[in-house]
Design a protein around this motif. Sequence first.
Motif, PDB file in Angstrom:
ATOM      1  N   UNK A 170      26.994  40.867  49.557  1.00  0.00           N
ATOM      2  CA  UNK A 170      25.646  40.966  50.116  1.00  0.00           C
ATOM      3  C   UNK A 170      24.849  41.957  49.292  1.00  0.00           C
ATOM      4  N   UNK A 171      23.542  41.646  49.119  1.00  0.00           N
ATOM      5  CA  UNK A 171      22.727  42.575  48.344  1.00  0.00           C
ATOM      6  C   UNK A 171      22.330  43.769  49.216  1.00  0.00           C
TER       7      UNK A 171
ATOM      8  N   UNK B 205      17.324  43.638  46.020  1.00  0.00           N
ATOM      9  CA  UNK B 205      18.044  42.373  45.826  1.00  0.00           C
ATOM     10  C   UNK B 205      19.293  42.542  44.964  1.00  0.00           C
ATOM     11  N   UNK B 206      19.611  43.785  44.650  1.00  0.00           N
ATOM     12  CA  UNK B 206      20.788  44.001  43.806  1.00  0.00           C
ATOM     13  C   UNK B 206      22.060  44.007  44.623  1.00  0.00           C
ATOM     14  N   UNK B 207      23.165  43.620  43.951  1.00  0.00           N
ATOM     15  CA  UNK B 207      24.469  43.645  44.596  1.00  0.00           C
ATOM     16  C   UNK B 207      25.110  45.013  44.388  1.00  0.00           C
TER      17      UNK B 207
ATOM     18  N   UNK C  78      27.816  45.949  43.070  1.00  0.00           N
ATOM     19  CA  UNK C  78      28.419  46.231  41.761  1.00  0.00           C
ATOM     20  C   UNK C  78      27.370  46.458  40.679  1.00  0.00           C
ATOM     21  N   UNK C  79      26.099  46.353  41.061  1.00  0.00           N
ATOM     22  CA  UNK C  79      25.017  46.662  40.108  1.00  0.00           C
ATOM     23  C   UNK C  79      24.380  48.008  40.384  1.00  0.00           C
TER      24      UNK C  79
END
Lengths: 221, 830
Positions: free
Chosen positions: A100-101, A136-138, A140-141
């Motif tokens: 999920x983001x 909107x980033x996940x 792991x980002x």
Amino acid sequence: MEILKVENLTKIYGNDNNKVVALDNVSFSIEEGEFIAIVGASGSGKSTLLHLLGGVDKPTSGTVYIDGKDIYKLNDDELAIFRRKKVGLIYQFYNLIPILNVEENITLPLELDNKKVDQKELDELLATLGMSERKTHLPNELSGGQEQRVAIGRALITKPSIVLADEPTGNLDSKSSNEIIELLKQANKQYKQTIIMITHNMEIANIADKIIQIEDGHIVR
Amino acid sequence: MKILNKITQKDLKLNKKRTIGTLIGIILSSFLIIMVGEMFYTMQNTMFQNCIQEKGYYHMELINLRKAYADQIKDNNNFSHYEIVYDVGSGESKTGTDNIIYGHVLSMSKETAEYLRYHVEEGRFPNNSDEIIINEDLLNLLNLKIGDKIELKTYYRVDKNGDYLSETESNFGKKFYKVNEKEREFEIVGYTDEHIDLITTGIETDKIYMYSALKNPNDSSKNIDELLGTENFNQKNRGYRLNINLLGWETFQYLDKVPTLYAVSAIIILIILITSIFAIRNSFAISTNEKVKTYGMLSSIGATKKQIKRMVLYEGMYLGVIGISIGTILGSFAAWILVKIINNITTSSGVLSNEAYLQYKFSWIPIIIAIIVSLIMIYLSVRKAAQKASEVTPIQNIKNAENFDSKKIQLDVPNWIRKRFKIGGVLAYKNLKRNKEKYKVTVISLTISIFIFITVSSIINYIMEISYKNWSNEGYNVIVSDSNEELNNENNLQKLESLEDCITEYKLANRDTEKNGNFVVLEPDRALFDEIVSTHIINKGEDFRDGISTTLQIYNDNYFKAVAKKLNRNYDDIKDKVIIINQTRDITKSGSVYRKVTNYKEGENLKLTDINSDSSIDYKIGIITNEEPLGFEGTNDNTLKVIVNKDYFNVELKPYSIYYKTNQPDELVENIKNTNIEVNIRNLNEEIKTTQTILAIVSICTYSFIIIITFIGVTSVFNTISSNVQLRRREFANLKSIGMTKKEFNHMIYLESCFYSFKSLIYGTILGLICSYIAYRIIAINWDFGYIFPIMPILIATIFVISIVFIIMKYSVSKINKQNIIETIRNENI
């Protein structure tokens, strides 16, 4: 108003020769809007206490009242529902849902409760967390500090009765740690959020309104 | 490296479930390959042995040899064995109706007759040259019996050069001469049902057949002179025939059936390999995933990429050796058991002859092939996992970061999923996207099983449909037919008709006309297409007229009573009228095409004209239908089929067949035999039983195969799901800590299993339907039946897939549900 009351809380691991008393007859109460730091050496029982307060572990004996409710009289499902409405949990290792983001991780407790997300409130929270650009980033980002902010957002979104933070800065550098502490302070001041935070760092503990010191399963201060 | 191998072995022992899962995949695939291979050789051996049973063990039949020539070649180095049969000559005899029947008289020793598998049905083999055994049909035709004498005139037919007429080339138009004519008399001492004419013993002639077995059967393809060491074999009308059937099954040449067997075996092995490669590759991918920490740790303390790769390959070979060994032993044993089971079914049902008895043959070739193929398959499966393991960096171990394509996760979840299934559906859907590679294996494994199951079930259904269509005689299950005019005897007919409820069919008494008769319908304008109209010579050549070709069937009254009952018509209204089958079937490349033959209507007049005498019989049309009301015979010969009542057909007739309807067919057959009336008897129940037995055997083999393939797939599914669930323990504990209830959690898992089981169902069903329809189009070219939609197989596949996936997920998740939330989170963060 008393938001949390703990009576004679005991947690024992193992049995007979392998018995470990992690908490021994602990009792205290907390008022709404307080920022409490629980300090103690490693193995003193502070994490155990926090987990029992959040209902993610079961005590050997004793009671915990949150918002007047004895949480250990609830069955598993009732406890889960109570937890998502009334308790916000922040872990040392963030524990975000990897698929999920940012936005979705934050709103997850609301989604579980089938509640509609107030987009204006969400945007405000994202702005407060400094995560509007990355919504909107996940996971792991994101960096560690950013992940922890998201975890805080998730803990705050339902405006719970109480937020429990287990070493929220334990995995972060000093700059990120300061940012996180500032956020928690802001949540406490701005939203009148009751926060109980575990830390082994006295400097961080001193920003709290009250410090509870635990040694060998007892509250000493 | 020893320490790394030790780590691998220890890990295998610690992770018993995963190890067993992988081993099962390897064992089953080598098991199946061995089974298919051994069954291939068993089939080949059975057919080979059957050929020997039928005709003896010889590869070449050398024909038209003179004694001197035969002596020259018989001790040929290439022959392992030979038998000599003497041709005594063509035999002439007279029948009761003055027709001349020809037959060859052969002379051979009893040993030669046994070698060539000539079987005396009743009586005994001749002891001397005054005795003879003859073919049973010939015996009946000549109205003779054992103990009777038969007088023959024997002779040879030679060409102008004095050479025996060729038996391998056409002699059409060639002038021939009869030589060596001799009058002979023999006593009939027995008869045979073989397709030979007359056999005696003790007569040596100068016309020899030599039946030779070759030391190397593959030499049969050599030039004949090269084989025999001669220069002129093909001269003087000498010739040879190869025993194609035997050679085909012994050398895998000549026969068109052998490539089919190869092709079928190859397809089956390909399916096994595809399924197995997926399963084994998946197992090793899972193993690598679960050991990321181990590989990262090894890498961080100095293990090279090559060393880590070798670890994974060692794991593959270690499991491979164990799995292949077990699979090989089990597979060979299973093939032997399967042969026993099949033979048990065929012999206990008593409906199949000894020709259908499978003769197990053990061969090392499938074992060697299976070992090589399995090792290659494991190597190919493991290679990718080994590469991936060697690429794990130390930092991955520390971060425990999961790599997946963010773009795929960022895709919008379809609105209907979000609305209908809420957050549980969103999480389930996103998980599919995240784990697409892993679940691809699951989806493919299940898809293969589903489509094979649907296709095979459809084919078995079609075969059943064809079989039962063959015997759709409305319950008329015993048929008596007459080739000896026995039914012409009024007493015989009455005796047989009295046994059970029956219908008697008649034909025209004049033998020359056969069943088609001389009757046509001289109204060509009533025909609906040209092919059924032909020009007929009327009244012995006095007139030519166009008419509709008819097939006439004549039954007694019982037929019309039965039809009236079947079609709910009044018997009195139809008993003196004709029934018309107004449909014909053309078999084209694209299947059957049905056409109406004429535009007649019920109640109209139909005139049947005898073209020999130009006399006619007028009928009213009682019933027009497009298929035989009692299902006796199909209409596919482009004629108008007309059925008349014998009592209203004033032409000389004779009884031809009797159709019985009985609940006790075996008893009826016994009763018919006890009348001692020489008729042919068909027990359709026996024939159905034969087909059912064959179908049962085919079903056992094919469904067993499907079950094992499915089991390989299910093992792979189990490995994938349980591993994936294990790897997501922390995530699951997290969700619970945030406040997901057990019910909501189970709902999410249920949705996830539904999403990809439906995916495999859709792919598998579509593929299965396509293959099912293709199979139908191929089979329906020669058989008339409609497409059978495989609803039951689809339903069974659906229930199976959903259940299996759900059970596996529930099992995997139940272990997590038992764990304490915080213990899980804590352990996973260590």
